[in-house]
Design an enzyme around this catalytic site. Structure first.
Site, mmCIF file in Angstrom:
data_model
loop_
_atom_site.group_PDB
_atom_site.id
_atom_site.type_symbol
_atom_site.label_atom_id
_atom_site.label_comp_id
_atom_site.label_asym_id
_atom_site.label_seq_id
_atom_site.Cartn_x
_atom_site.Cartn_y
_atom_site.Cartn_z
ATOM 1 C CE1 TYR A 1 8.723 -6.401 22.226
ATOM 2 C CE2 TYR A 1 7.823 -5.345 20.258
ATOM 3 C CZ TYR A 1 7.655 -6.151 21.368
ATOM 4 O OH TYR A 1 6.422 -6.713 21.611
ATOM 5 C CE LYS B 1 8.075 -9.627 20.524
ATOM 6 N NZ LYS B 1 7.707 -10.854 21.272
HETATM 7 N N1 LIG Z 1 1.053 -5.655 24.899
HETATM 8 C C1 LIG Z 1 1.159 -5.482 23.603
HETATM 9 O O1 LIG Z 1 0.583 -4.530 23.055
HETATM 10 C C2 LIG Z 1 1.964 -6.444 22.750
HETATM 11 C C3 LIG Z 1 1.942 -6.253 21.362
HETATM 12 C C4 LIG Z 1 2.652 -7.138 20.546
HETATM 13 C C5 LIG Z 1 3.351 -8.185 21.114
HETATM 14 N N2 LIG Z 1 3.377 -8.354 22.460
HETATM 15 C C6 LIG Z 1 4.157 -9.487 22.965
HETATM 16 O O2 LIG Z 1 3.344 -10.318 23.776
HETATM 17 C C7 LIG Z 1 4.155 -10.943 24.776
HETATM 18 C C8 LIG Z 1 3.565 -10.685 26.142
HETATM 19 O O3 LIG Z 1 3.534 -9.289 26.367
HETATM 20 P P1 LIG Z 1 2.639 -8.557 27.489
HETATM 21 O O4 LIG Z 1 2.051 -7.361 26.864
HETATM 22 O O5 LIG Z 1 1.757 -9.532 28.143
HETATM 23 O O6 LIG Z 1 3.822 -8.035 28.441
HETATM 24 P P2 LIG Z 1 4.058 -8.144 30.008
HETATM 25 O O7 LIG Z 1 5.212 -7.271 30.273
HETATM 26 O O8 LIG Z 1 2.779 -7.935 30.753
HETATM 27 O O9 LIG Z 1 4.460 -9.677 30.192
HETATM 28 C C9 LIG Z 1 5.694 -10.191 29.781
HETATM 29 C C10 LIG Z 1 5.946 -11.497 30.507
HETATM 30 O O10 LIG Z 1 7.248 -11.970 30.162
HETATM 31 C C11 LIG Z 1 7.917 -12.363 31.333
HETATM 32 N N3 LIG Z 1 9.365 -12.236 31.180
HETATM 33 C C12 LIG Z 1 10.064 -11.130 30.841
HETATM 34 N N4 LIG Z 1 11.394 -11.395 30.839
HETATM 35 C C13 LIG Z 1 11.527 -12.706 31.187
HETATM 36 C C14 LIG Z 1 12.632 -13.582 31.370
HETATM 37 N N5 LIG Z 1 13.902 -13.184 31.179
HETATM 38 N N6 LIG Z 1 12.385 -14.849 31.746
HETATM 39 C C15 LIG Z 1 11.126 -15.277 31.943
HETATM 40 N N7 LIG Z 1 10.044 -14.510 31.780
HETATM 41 C C16 LIG Z 1 10.232 -13.235 31.415
HETATM 42 C C17 LIG Z 1 7.366 -11.441 32.428
HETATM 43 O O11 LIG Z 1 7.572 -12.014 33.702
HETATM 44 C C18 LIG Z 1 5.900 -11.336 32.038
HETATM 45 O O12 LIG Z 1 5.164 -12.412 32.567
HETATM 46 C C19 LIG Z 1 5.560 -10.394 24.603
HETATM 47 O O13 LIG Z 1 6.333 -11.304 23.827
HETATM 48 C C20 LIG Z 1 5.323 -9.103 23.845
HETATM 49 O O14 LIG Z 1 6.454 -8.741 23.097
HETATM 50 C C21 LIG Z 1 2.686 -7.507 23.288
#
Ligand SMILES: NC(=O)c1ccc[n+]([C@@H]2O[C@H](COP(=O)([O-])OP(=O)(O)OC[C@H]3O[C@@H](n4cnc5c(N)ncnc54)[C@H](O)[C@@H]3O)[C@@H](O)[C@H]2O)c1
Length: 250
Positions: A158, A162
């Site tokens: 991951y 990133k």
């Molecule tokens: N939640 C956190 O603390 C956090 C922190 C830093 C970065 N992020 C980043 O923010 C973004 C969203 O994360 P989140 O927390 O909302 O996670 P989440 O798991 O709730 O949502 C992830 C989304 O990505 C979609 N997805 C996953 N694989 C896919 C694929 N192959 N094709 C199409 N869609 C796909 C899922 O359907 C979902 O809608 C991500 O890139 C994550 O890495 C999240």
């Protein structure tokens, strides 16, 4: 809460049916954009979100896309341009985690995360570059993570994906600037989503102890920064990574 104006803009958002992506979709719709969002597996949650947005006067279209598949992503961007008539913004939000210490991380878990979180963004940027360059305007926002800057034990796949997004963001910012297309990266820290909800109160308390603001972000606190990078107000900003992490990484 302040808002940015996106009236008449066509904006594509990957992974829009939950978490941070859902907050981005809801905010951009409330600010006047026609948002084309993706869902991955089942459409039921996307249908419910779309109904709520439409009832509030917003315009949203959900399409099924697998971002790790180049044809699927290319088809999505082509559908957005065909149905929306243009492409003003692209938000690469979809992402997954498959955590594990390196000794136990399978090659499949490595490739799955790189394919979705890094190659998926490459496919979308490549497909979006042509319409944005010919329009002589466009905004790309990649959702990174502070883990891409700091590393994290158990997240070699991951954090590598990133970190790769940072290089992709800066290279594309240089490639596309002469056509008035900006490319920036929003790097969240700890965000309160379904994923982080699984942590115990003790685990959360120990995370929050290291965060200067002493709490996690609400999803809309990420969405508002994404909206800024899509707005006229950020017209002279490109190639940047903005940490949205309560001061954790500085
Ligand atoms: N939640 C956190 O603390 C956090 C922190 C830093 C970065 N992020 C980043 O923010 C973004 C969203 O994360 P989140 O927390 O909302 O996670 P989440 O798991 O709730 O949502 C992830 C989304 O990505 C979609 N997805 C996953 N694989 C896919 C694929 N192959 N094709 C199409 N869609 C796909 C899922 O359907 C979902 O809608 C991500 O890139 C994550 O890495 C999240």
């Amino acid at each position: 809460m302040g808002t940015f104006a996106h009236h008449g803009k066509v904006i594509a958002v990957t992974g829009g049916a939950r978490g941070i992506g859902e907050a981005i979709v809801r905010r951009l719709c409330s600010e006047g954009a026609h948002v084309f969002a993706t869902y991955n597996a089942s459409s039921s949650r996307a249908d419910a979100i779309a109904a709520e947005i439409r009832a509030a006067g917003g315009t949203v279209t959900f399409l099924q896309v697998d971002v790790s598949n180049e044809d699927s992503v290319k088809g999505f961007i082509e559908a957005v341009v065909a149905q929306g008539g243009r492409l003003d913004g692209l938000v690469n939000n979809a992402g997954i985690t498959k955590d594990g210490l390196i000794m136990r991380m399978s090659a499949k878990d490595w490739h799955d995360v790189i394919d979705t979180n890094l190659s998926g963004v490459f496919y979308a940027c490549k497909a979006a570059a042509r319409p944005m360059m010919s329009q002589r305007s466009g905004r790309i926002v990649n959702i990174g993570s502070i883990v891409g800057l700091q590393g994290n034990a158990g997240q070699a796949n991951y954090s590598s994906a990133k970190a790769g997004l940072v290089g992709l963001t800066k290279s594309l910012a240089r490639e596309l600037a002469s056509r008035n297309v900006s490319v920036n990266c929003v790097a969240p820290g700890f965000v309160e989503t379904d994923m982080t909800d699984k942590l115990t109160d003790d685990q959360k308390a120990s995370f929050f102890g290291n965060i200067p603001l002493k709490r996690g972000a609400q999803t809309d606190e990420i969405a508002s920064v994404v909206s800024f990078f899509l707005a006229q107000e950020s017209s002279y900003v490109t190639g940047q990574v903005l940490n949205v992490d309560g001061g954790l990484a500085m």
